[in-house]
Design a protein around this motif. Structure first.
Motif, PDB file in Angstrom:
ATOM      1  N   ILE A  66      42.751  -0.259 -61.334  1.00  0.00           N
ATOM      2  CA  ILE A  66      42.953   0.415 -62.634  1.00  0.00           C
ATOM      3  C   ILE A  66      43.506   1.828 -62.462  1.00  0.00           C
ATOM      4  N   GLY A  67      43.822   2.188 -61.211  1.00  0.00           N
ATOM      5  CA  GLY A  67      44.517   3.452 -60.994  1.00  0.00           C
ATOM      6  C   GLY A  67      43.710   4.571 -60.391  1.00  0.00           C
ATOM      7  N   VAL A  68      42.476   4.319 -59.954  1.00  0.00           N
ATOM      8  CA  VAL A  68      41.681   5.364 -59.302  1.00  0.00           C
ATOM      9  C   VAL A  68      42.216   5.584 -57.895  1.00  0.00           C
ATOM     10  N   LYS A  69      42.529   6.837 -57.569  1.00  0.00           N
ATOM     11  CA  LYS A  69      43.140   7.170 -56.288  1.00  0.00           C
ATOM     12  C   LYS A  69      42.244   8.113 -55.484  1.00  0.00           C
ATOM     13  N   VAL A  70      42.620   8.296 -54.223  1.00  0.00           N
ATOM     14  CA  VAL A  70      41.915   9.237 -53.354  1.00  0.00           C
ATOM     15  C   VAL A  70      41.935  10.624 -53.998  1.00  0.00           C
ATOM     16  N   GLY A  71      40.765  11.252 -54.071  1.00  0.00           N
ATOM     17  CA  GLY A  71      40.665  12.587 -54.651  1.00  0.00           C
ATOM     18  C   GLY A  71      40.360  12.609 -56.133  1.00  0.00           C
ATOM     19  N   ASP A  72      40.516  11.472 -56.830  1.00  0.00           N
ATOM     20  CA  ASP A  72      40.182  11.430 -58.256  1.00  0.00           C
ATOM     21  C   ASP A  72      38.683  11.607 -58.452  1.00  0.00           C
ATOM     22  N   ARG A  73      38.324  12.218 -59.558  1.00  0.00           N
ATOM     23  CA  ARG A  73      36.910  12.357 -59.904  1.00  0.00           C
ATOM     24  C   ARG A  73      36.568  11.331 -60.979  1.00  0.00           C
ATOM     25  N   VAL A  74      35.439  10.653 -60.765  1.00  0.00           N
ATOM     26  CA  VAL A  74      34.994   9.614 -61.692  1.00  0.00           C
ATOM     27  C   VAL A  74      33.570   9.937 -62.132  1.00  0.00           C
ATOM     28  N   GLY A  75      33.370  10.125 -63.438  1.00  0.00           N
ATOM     29  CA  GLY A  75      32.049  10.423 -63.954  1.00  0.00           C
ATOM     30  C   GLY A  75      31.180   9.177 -64.015  1.00  0.00           C
ATOM     31  N   VAL A  76      29.882   9.355 -63.787  1.00  0.00           N
ATOM     32  CA  VAL A  76      28.935   8.231 -63.844  1.00  0.00           C
ATOM     33  C   VAL A  76      27.789   8.615 -64.768  1.00  0.00           C
ATOM     34  N   LEU A  77      27.641   7.848 -65.840  1.00  0.00           N
ATOM     35  CA  LEU A  77      26.617   8.075 -66.857  1.00  0.00           C
ATOM     36  C   LEU A  77      25.747   6.824 -66.885  1.00  0.00           C
ATOM     37  N   ALA A  78      24.696   6.810 -66.055  1.00  0.00           N
ATOM     38  CA  ALA A  78      23.957   5.563 -65.856  1.00  0.00           C
ATOM     39  C   ALA A  78      22.506   5.809 -65.474  1.00  0.00           C
ATOM     40  N   TRP A  79      21.697   4.780 -65.722  1.00  0.00           N
ATOM     41  CA  TRP A  79      20.286   4.800 -65.338  1.00  0.00           C
ATOM     42  C   TRP A  79      20.133   4.422 -63.868  1.00  0.00           C
ATOM     43  N   ASN A  80      18.898   4.301 -63.412  1.00  0.00           N
ATOM     44  CA  ASN A  80      18.614   3.918 -62.020  1.00  0.00           C
ATOM     45  C   ASN A  80      18.618   2.398 -61.896  1.00  0.00           C
ATOM     46  N   HIS A  81      19.685   1.832 -61.387  1.00  0.00           N
ATOM     47  CA  HIS A  81      19.730   0.379 -61.221  1.00  0.00           C
ATOM     48  C   HIS A  81      20.657   0.019 -60.061  1.00  0.00           C
ATOM     49  N   TYR A  82      20.726  -1.286 -59.780  1.00  0.00           N
ATOM     50  CA  TYR A  82      21.463  -1.713 -58.593  1.00  0.00           C
ATOM     51  C   TYR A  82      22.957  -1.431 -58.699  1.00  0.00           C
ATOM     52  N   GLN A  83      23.511  -1.461 -59.929  1.00  0.00           N
ATOM     53  CA  GLN A  83      24.931  -1.122 -60.072  1.00  0.00           C
ATOM     54  C   GLN A  83      25.180   0.343 -59.719  1.00  0.00           C
ATOM     55  N   HIS A  84      24.243   1.217 -60.102  1.00  0.00           N
ATOM     56  CA  HIS A  84      24.383   2.634 -59.762  1.00  0.00           C
ATOM     57  C   HIS A  84      24.343   2.816 -58.243  1.00  0.00           C
ATOM     58  N   PHE A  85      23.491   2.041 -57.570  1.00  0.00           N
ATOM     59  CA  PHE A  85      23.429   2.067 -56.106  1.00  0.00           C
ATOM     60  C   PHE A  85      24.775   1.636 -55.520  1.00  0.00           C
ATOM     61  N   GLU A  86      25.394   0.604 -56.073  1.00  0.00           N
ATOM     62  CA  GLU A  86      26.709   0.155 -55.611  1.00  0.00           C
ATOM     63  C   GLU A  86      27.751   1.261 -55.776  1.00  0.00           C
ATOM     64  N   ILE A  87      27.650   1.991 -56.890  1.00  0.00           N
ATOM     65  CA  ILE A  87      28.600   3.069 -57.165  1.00  0.00           C
ATOM     66  C   ILE A  87      28.435   4.207 -56.165  1.00  0.00           C
ATOM     67  N   TYR A  88      27.199   4.481 -55.712  1.00  0.00           N
ATOM     68  CA  TYR A  88      26.936   5.541 -54.741  1.00  0.00           C
ATOM     69  C   TYR A  88      27.779   5.388 -53.474  1.00  0.00           C
ATOM     70  N   TYR A  89      28.137   4.156 -53.149  1.00  0.00           N
ATOM     71  CA  TYR A  89      28.887   3.893 -51.914  1.00  0.00           C
ATOM     72  C   TYR A  89      30.309   3.412 -52.209  1.00  0.00           C
ATOM     73  N   GLY A  90      30.422   2.454 -53.126  1.00  0.00           N
ATOM     74  CA  GLY A  90      31.721   1.845 -53.373  1.00  0.00           C
ATOM     75  C   GLY A  90      32.741   2.789 -53.964  1.00  0.00           C
TER      76      GLY A  90
END
Length: 553
Positions: A66-90
Motif C-alpha cells: 500500500i506504499g509504506v516505505k523505509v523511513g515512513d512513520r506509521v501511527g498505531v492506535l490500538a489496545w494490547n493484543h496479538y495484532q499489536h505484538f505483530e506490529i511491534y516487529y513487522g
C-alpha cells in the motif's frame, strides 16, 4: 564527549542490531511457545511464536503493497493484543517507524503528535475509529487507515478514507519477506511524552537503543522461557515498558490483556491465575485497585511466583506489603521515563543486605527505586551543577546517560536545556543515591514543596498518608502562602468503611514521620484525584483548583 580510539582490531563492528532479529531468533529457538490474547468478548485467542512471525512477514509485505516505505512513520492506535505484538516487529522490520499513539490524549494533542511525527498511515482498532475520525480532517498528510477488525470492511460505518482491513491485507499478502539489513541507528519507534505542561515531545528510539535495552532488561529481570508475561501496561506507553521485546527475547509465553479497564479486575485476576503469570507490571493506581478487589475475595489468588514491576510513581509500602500478605506476589519498584525507555532501575535485595537488615528495614528499602541498570551512567547535581556524593542524603537533580537514553527531542530545538553537552539527560526528578547504589526519588523538582527555605517531599508525605488503613489515595501539593512561599495541602480519598476518620487523625498519623512545621496546613477530603493519561497524579490540575487556598492566611 570526546571518544578516544584505542588499538583497532577486526571485529564484526558492522553487524547491525535490528529488532526484527529478536523475533527471528525467538522463532528459531522457541517457535512452539504460546501467545495468548484476550479478545473483546472475553474469549482467548491462542497461537504460537511461529504463527505470529508468519503474520509479521505478511504484514511487512502488506505494508509495502500500500506504499509504506523505509523511513515512513506509521501511527498505531490500538489496545494490547496479538495484532499489536505483530506490529511491534513487522512494521519496524520493514524500515518504517512505529509511532505509538496514546489513545487517552485529547484530540488536540493527538493531532499534534500525528502531524509532528509526519505519520503517513494510521493502524487503528475498530472500536477506536471515533478517535481517528476526530482528528482525520486536521491530519492532511495521512494517506490511509488500516483497521484491525474481524468484520468485513463493508460492515463498518466510518468516515476514514481510504481504509484497509488489517486481516484482509495479511490474507492477500505473500508469506515470505526479505527483511532489509537496516542501519541500527535507524528509528525503530517513537513515543511522545504526556507531560502536564506544553505540547507532547517526541522521543525516537533507534533499533540499537531498543535492542540493547531489551537484552539488559531481560538479563537484569532474569526473564526466561519458563516465564509467563502478562502485558497490562498499555503498549502505546513507552513500548509497554519493554516487556513485548524482552519477553520475546527470552522466549517467554506472552499474554495480552486486550482492551481493559478497572471494571475488568476479576477477569484479569482470573487470567493471572489460569495462565500462571509470573511477570507483569502496572502503575500504583492499577495495582491498588487490584489489591482492593482481591481483599474482598473469600479465596485469595496464589501469586507467589509472580513479580509485578511497578513504576510511574512510587508504590506505597501499604500496597507492596498488602500484595505480599494477600497473594504472595512481589511488587518490584522500578523507575524510568519516556526518555529513558521505562526501565532505568529495578529494586532487588542484595544477599548481604538480606542478612544485615531487619524485616522492617527491608520493607523500607523497597521504597527506593532500585539500582541503576547496567550500562547507564548517573549523577546527582545541585542547582549550580556541582556533583553530589552518593551518600543517600544529598538530594539533587538526577541525570542519566547511556546507550538507550535519548539525547534530544525530535524536532524540538527549544528543549536543548534538557540535555547536557556531555550527553546526560536532565530528568527533572530530585533524588539521592546511596553507597549501595540504590536510587531514591525525593520528588519531581516542580513538585518539591519549598516552605520557608526548606524542602518538603510530597512523595514521602503521600506514602505515609496511604499507610493509614483508612486512606485509599492521597496527593500532597505545594500551594502559595503569603508568609512561607509555599505550604503543603493534602487531598485525601477515604475508604468507604473509614468515612468517620478526621483530619486530626491524619495529622496525628503524619506526626510520627514529619516535624510539626512540615505538616500540611489543611487536609481536604475529596471523592477522587485527577490523573494524567498514563495514570499519574495530575498535580497541575490540583494546583490550579486549590491555588487560592492559603491566600488569606
Amino acid at each position: 564527549m570526546k571518544i578516544v580510539k584505542g588499538f583497532r582490531i577486526s571485529s564484526n563492528e558492522n553487524y547491525q542490531l535490528n529488532i526484527i532479529n529478536v523475533m527471528k531468533h525467538a522463532i528459531r529457538n522457541f517457535s512452539r511457545q504460546e501467545i495468548v490474547s484476550r479478545k473483546m468478548d472475553g474469549s482467548m485467542h491462542r497461537y504460537t511464536y511461529k504463527d505470529s512471525y508468519n503474520r509479521m512477514e505478511r504484514l511487512a509485505n502488506a505494508l509495502n503493497s500500500i506504499g509504506v516505505k523505509v523511513g515512513d512513520r506509521v501511527g498505531v492506535l490500538a489496545w494490547n493484543h496479538y495484532q499489536h505484538f505483530e506490529i511491534y516487529y513487522g512494521l519496524p522490520g520493514t524500515g518504517a517507524v512505529m509511532v505509538s499513539l496514546n489513545l487517552r490524549l485529547s484530540s488536540q494533542d493527538l493531532t499534534y503528535v500525528v502531524n509532528h511525527s509526519g505519520a503517513s498511515f494510521i493502524i487503528v482498532d475498530e472500536d477506536l475509529i471515533p478517535i481517528a475520525e476526530s482528528i482525520m480532517f486536521s491530519c492532511k498528510k495521512v494517506k490511509g487507515y488500516i483497521i484491525i477488525t474481524e468484520k468485513d470492511l463493508s460492515e463498518i460505518d466510518t468516515k476514514l478514507n481510504p481504509c484497509y482491513s488489517y486481516e484482509q491485507l495479511l490474507n492477500n499478502a505473500s508469506l515470505h519477506y526479505n527483511w532489509p539489513y537496516l542501519d541500527e541507528n535507524s528509528a525503530y519507534a517513537a513515543c511522545y511524552t504526556t507531560g502536564t505542561t506544553g505540547k507532547p515531545k517526541g522521543v525516537y528510539y533507534s533499533h540499537r537503543n531498543a535492542y540493547i535495552q531489551t537484552i539488559v532488561f531481560a538479563a537484569q529481570f532474569s526473564m526466561t522461557v519458563e516465564d509467563v508475561v502478562l502485558q497490562l501496561v498499555p503498549m502505546f506507553h513507552v513500548l509497554g515498558w519493554s516487556k513485548p521485546l524482552a519477553g520475546a527475547y527470552a522466549g517467554s509465553k506472552m499474554v495480552f490483556a486486550g482492551k481493559w479497564s478497572l471494571e475488568d479486575l476479576e477477569d484479569l485476576t482470573n487470567i493471572m491465575v489460569q495462565e500462571e503469570v509470573t511477570v507483569s507490571g502496572a502503575v500504583p493506581a492499577v495495582l491498588m485497585a487490584m489489591l482492593e478487589f482481591i481483599r474482598k475475595l473469600d479465596k485469595k489468588p496464589d501469586l507467589s511466583n509472580t513479580r509485578l514491576i511497578c513504576g510511574g510513581s512510587e508504590p506505597p509500602i501499604a500496597l507492596m506489603r498488602g500484595f505480599w500478605d494477600e497473594t504472595g506476589g512481589e511488587i518490584i519498584h522500578s523507575y524510568g521515563s519516556t526518555e529513558a525507555m521505562a526501565i532505568t532501575t529495578l529494586n532487588f535485595f542484595k544477599p548481604w543486605l538480606r542478612k544485615e537488615l531487619s524485616e522492617q528495614e527491608l520493607w523500607d528499602l523497597k521504597k527506593k527505586q532500585g539500582t541503576i541498570a547496567p550500562g547507564l551512567d548517573v549523577k546527582i547535581i545541585d542547582e549550580d551543577f556541582n556533583n553530589l556524593p552518593f551518600d543517600g542524603k544529598s538530594s539533587g537533580e538526577i541525570l542519566l546517560r547511556g546507550p538507550w537514553i535519548t539525547q534530544n527531542y525530535y524536532n524540538a530545538p527549544m528543549t536543548k536545556d534538557k540535555f547536557t553537552e556531555d550527553g546526560y539527560f536532565r530528568t527533572g526528578d530530585a533524588g539521592t543515591l546511596d553507597s549501595e547504589g540504590y536510587l531514591k526519588i525525593t520528588d519531581r523538582l516542580k513538585d518539591v514543596i519549598k516552605s520557608g527555605g526548606e524542602w518538603i517531599s510530597s512523595i514521602d508525605m503521600e506514602n505515609v498518608l496511604v499507610s493509614h488503613p483508612g486512606v485509599l489515595e492521597s496527593a500532597v501539593i505545594g500551594i502559595p502562602h503569603p508568609r512561607w512561599d509555599e505550604r503543603p495541602l493534602a487531598l485525601i480519598v477515604l475508604r468507604e468503611e473509614y468515612k468517620s476518620i478526621t483530619k486530626d487523625d491524619l495529622k496525628k498519623h503524619l506526626s510520627t514521620s514529619f516535624a510539626k512545621w512540615q505538616l500540611p496546613n489543611k487536609i481536604l477530603f475529596v471523592d477522587s484525584l485527577p490523573r494524567t493519561s498514563v495514570g499519574k497524579l495530575d498535580k497541575k490540575v490540583m494546583r490550579a483548583e486549590f491555588n487560592e487556598t492559603y491566600s488569606s492566611d
